[in-house]
Design a protein around this motif. Structure first.
Motif, PDB file in Angstrom:
ATOM      1  N   THR A 241       0.668  -1.370   0.053  1.00 13.89           N
ATOM      2  CA  THR A 241       0.023  -0.141  -0.002  1.00 13.89           C
ATOM      3  C   THR A 241       0.833   1.314   0.000  1.00 13.89           C
ATOM      4  N   HIS A 242       1.680   1.429   1.141  1.00 13.97           N
ATOM      5  CA  HIS A 242       2.485   2.201   1.036  1.00 13.97           C
ATOM      6  C   HIS A 242       4.008   2.118   0.853  1.00 13.97           C
ATOM      7  N   ASP A 243       5.052   2.892   0.247  1.00 16.19           N
ATOM      8  CA  ASP A 243       6.490   2.836   0.159  1.00 16.19           C
ATOM      9  C   ASP A 243       7.091   2.795   1.568  1.00 16.19           C
ATOM     10  N   LEU A 244       8.232   2.258   1.643  1.00 10.95           N
ATOM     11  CA  LEU A 244       9.185   2.368   2.897  1.00 10.95           C
ATOM     12  C   LEU A 244      10.563   1.990   2.132  1.00 10.95           C
ATOM     13  N   TYR A 245      11.580   3.073   2.541  1.00 10.15           N
ATOM     14  CA  TYR A 245      12.742   2.774   1.791  1.00 10.15           C
ATOM     15  C   TYR A 245      13.924   2.684   2.930  1.00 10.15           C
ATOM     16  N   VAL A 246      14.923   2.060   2.498  1.00 10.88           N
ATOM     17  CA  VAL A 246      16.089   1.788   3.105  1.00 10.88           C
ATOM     18  C   VAL A 246      17.515   2.316   2.420  1.00 10.88           C
ATOM     19  N   LEU A 247      18.249   2.932   3.073  1.00  9.01           N
ATOM     20  CA  LEU A 247      19.531   3.545   3.012  1.00  9.01           C
ATOM     21  C   LEU A 247      20.490   2.965   3.645  1.00  9.01           C
ATOM     22  N   GLU A 248      21.560   1.903   3.039  1.00  6.59           N
ATOM     23  CA  GLU A 248      22.621   1.835   3.962  1.00  6.59           C
ATOM     24  C   GLU A 248      23.449   2.620   3.495  1.00  6.59           C
ATOM     25  N   ARG A 249      23.663   3.857   4.145  1.00  6.27           N
ATOM     26  CA  ARG A 249      24.646   4.897   4.045  1.00  6.27           C
ATOM     27  C   ARG A 249      26.304   4.585   4.509  1.00  6.27           C
ATOM     28  N   PRO A 250      27.229   4.755   3.455  1.00  3.56           N
ATOM     29  CA  PRO A 250      28.603   4.911   4.140  1.00  3.56           C
ATOM     30  C   PRO A 250      28.859   6.003   4.768  1.00  3.56           C
ATOM     31  N   ALA A 251      30.157   6.107   5.484  1.00  2.00           N
ATOM     32  CA  ALA A 251      30.310   7.199   6.063  1.00  2.00           C
ATOM     33  C   ALA A 251      30.572   8.317   5.058  1.00  2.00           C
ATOM     34  N   GLY A 252      30.039   9.552   5.176  1.00  5.77           N
ATOM     35  CA  GLY A 252      30.235  10.594   4.229  1.00  5.77           C
ATOM     36  C   GLY A 252      29.346  10.494   3.151  1.00  5.77           C
ATOM     37  N   GLY A 253      28.382   9.529   2.940  1.00  2.00           N
ATOM     38  CA  GLY A 253      27.444   9.481   1.866  1.00  2.00           C
ATOM     39  C   GLY A 253      28.004   8.972   0.584  1.00  2.00           C
ATOM     40  N   ARG A 254      27.636   9.122  -0.418  1.00  2.00           N
ATOM     41  CA  ARG A 254      28.003   8.730  -1.719  1.00  2.00           C
ATOM     42  C   ARG A 254      29.278   9.347  -2.064  1.00  2.00           C
ATOM     43  N   HIS A 255      29.570  10.446  -1.597  1.00  2.00           N
ATOM     44  CA  HIS A 255      30.997  11.234  -1.891  1.00  2.00           C
ATOM     45  C   HIS A 255      32.000  11.069  -0.854  1.00  2.00           C
TER      46      HIS A 255
END
Length: 289
Positions: A188-202
Motif C-alpha cells: 500500500t505505502h512505500d518504505l525505503y532503506v538506505l545503507e549509508r557509508p560514512a560521508g554518503g555517496r561522496h
C-alpha cells in the motif's frame, strides 16, 4: 499521509538535529496536510527511552513546528501524524513506548474490538485509542512469549493481524537502544532503506535529509565520519542506493549495523481494505499529499 523515519548508527552514538515540520515556503499550508502531531523517540546513554511529541498542528504553534531538536542516540524514530484512529491527544501521538522499546506506524487496522479481545489482559499496555498502539501491544506480547525475540514478535503479531483483521497497511519502525526494525506490508505505502557509508555517496558529506513538502528534515555532521542505516517513507535525498522494501519485508539493523531481512508476510492480507472502504478521515490520513 503519515511519515516515518528511523536511523541507526550502531554501535556509535550520533548527534543529529531534527526538524519534524520544516518547510521553506508555508508551514501553515503543509501542516494542514499532516495536522495531527509530531514525535521523536531516542535513547539516553543508559538506554532510557525518551520521547518528545505533541498532538498539535504546526499552523497552531509555529514555534513548535520550527524548533530544532538536537539530540544524541544510537537509534532514532520520528513520526508525523495524520490521525486515522484516536483523538488529537498526546497519548495518541507516535512514537509509543512499551518495555523500553519505541514504535511508530503508518496504516489502518480495523476490527479493533476483535483485537482487544485477542489482547486480553495485555490491553493494559495501551494508554490511548489508536490502532497503532494496540498493534504495538500485540508485538510486545508476542516478543515476551518468544523470550524477547523482537523479530519473531513483529512477525507473529503482523501475521495474526493479516490473517484476522481488515487491514489497509502495517508499515512500522521499532527501535531499541541499539537495534532497529522496519516492516512494509502489504504494498500500500512505500518504505525505503538506505545503507549509508560514512560521508554518503561522496565519502565526505554530513547527512542532510529532507522530505517532500517540508514534512521532516534531519541533519548530522557526525555521519560525515560514520556509517548509518536510514529508513523512511520516501527517498529523502538523491543518494542512488535508496531501496524500497519489498511487500512483506521485515528489516533488522543489528547492534553492529549489520542488516538482515526476510519476507515475513509472503501472502496478501485476508481482508484487504481500499481507500473506498475507509471512513473519510481514515482515508484522508492515508493519501499522499
Amino acid at each position: 499521509m503519515c511519515r516515518l523515519f528511523g536511523l541507526s548508527s550502531a554501535p556509535l552514538r550520533t548527534r543529529a538535529t531534527f526538524w519534524l515540520l520544516d518547510a521553506p515556503d508555508s508551514l501553515s499550508r503543509q501542516s494542514h496536510r499532516d495536522p495531527d502531531g509530531t514525535g521523536l523517540g531516542l535513547f539516553a546513554a543508559d538506554g532510557t527511552p525518551h520521547v518528545d511529541k505533541a498532538p498539535i498542528a504546526a499552523y497552531r504553534d509555529r514555534a513548535f513546528a520550527q524548533e530544532a531538536r538536537q539530540e544524541e542516540s544510537v537509534t532514532f524514530v520520528a513520526h508525523v501524524r495524520f490521525a486515522s484512529t484516536g483523538s488529537l491527544d498526546v497519548r495518541n501521538t507516535h512514537p509509543f513506548e512499551q518495555d523500553g522499546r519505541l514504535f511508530a506506524h503508518n496504516g489502518v487496522i480495523e476490527g479493533l474490538d476483535q483485537l482487544d479481545r485477542h489482547l486480553g489482559d495485555d490491553r493494559e499496555l495501551v494508554r490511548g485509542d489508536t490502532d497503532s498502539e494496540r498493534f504495538f501491544a500485540l508485538i510486545t506480547r508476542e516478543t515476551r512469549r518468544h523470550d524477547g525475540d523482537v523479530t519473531t514478535g513483529i512477525r507473529e503479531a503482523a501475521r495474526w493481524v493479516a490473517a484476522n483483521l481488515p487491514l489497509y497497511a502495517l508499515n512500522l519502525i521499532l527501535v531499541t537502544p541499539r537495534e532497529l526494525w522496519a516492516l512494509r506490508y502489504p504494498d500500500t505505502h512505500d518504505l525505503y532503506v538506505l545503507e549509508r557509508p560514512a560521508g554518503g555517496r561522496h565519502g565526505s558529506r554530513h547527512l542532510d535529509h529532507s522530505g517532500s513538502h517540508g514534512r521532516m528534515r534531519v541533519h548530522s555532521a557526525h555521519l560525515a565520519e560514520h556509517p548509518a542505516v536510514v529508513v523512511a517513507s520516501e527517498r529523502m535525498d538523491d543518494h542512488p542506493d535508496w531501496r524500497p522494501l519489498e511487500p512483506g519485508e521485515l528489516l533488522h539493523v543489528g547492534a553492529d549495523l549489520h542488516v538482515t531481512h526476510q519476507i515475513a508476510l509472503p501472502t496478501p492480507p485476508a481482508q484487504p481494505l481500499t481507500l473506498e472502504d475507509l471512513h473519510p478521515d481514515a482515508a484522508a490520513s492515508q493519501k499522499a499529499a
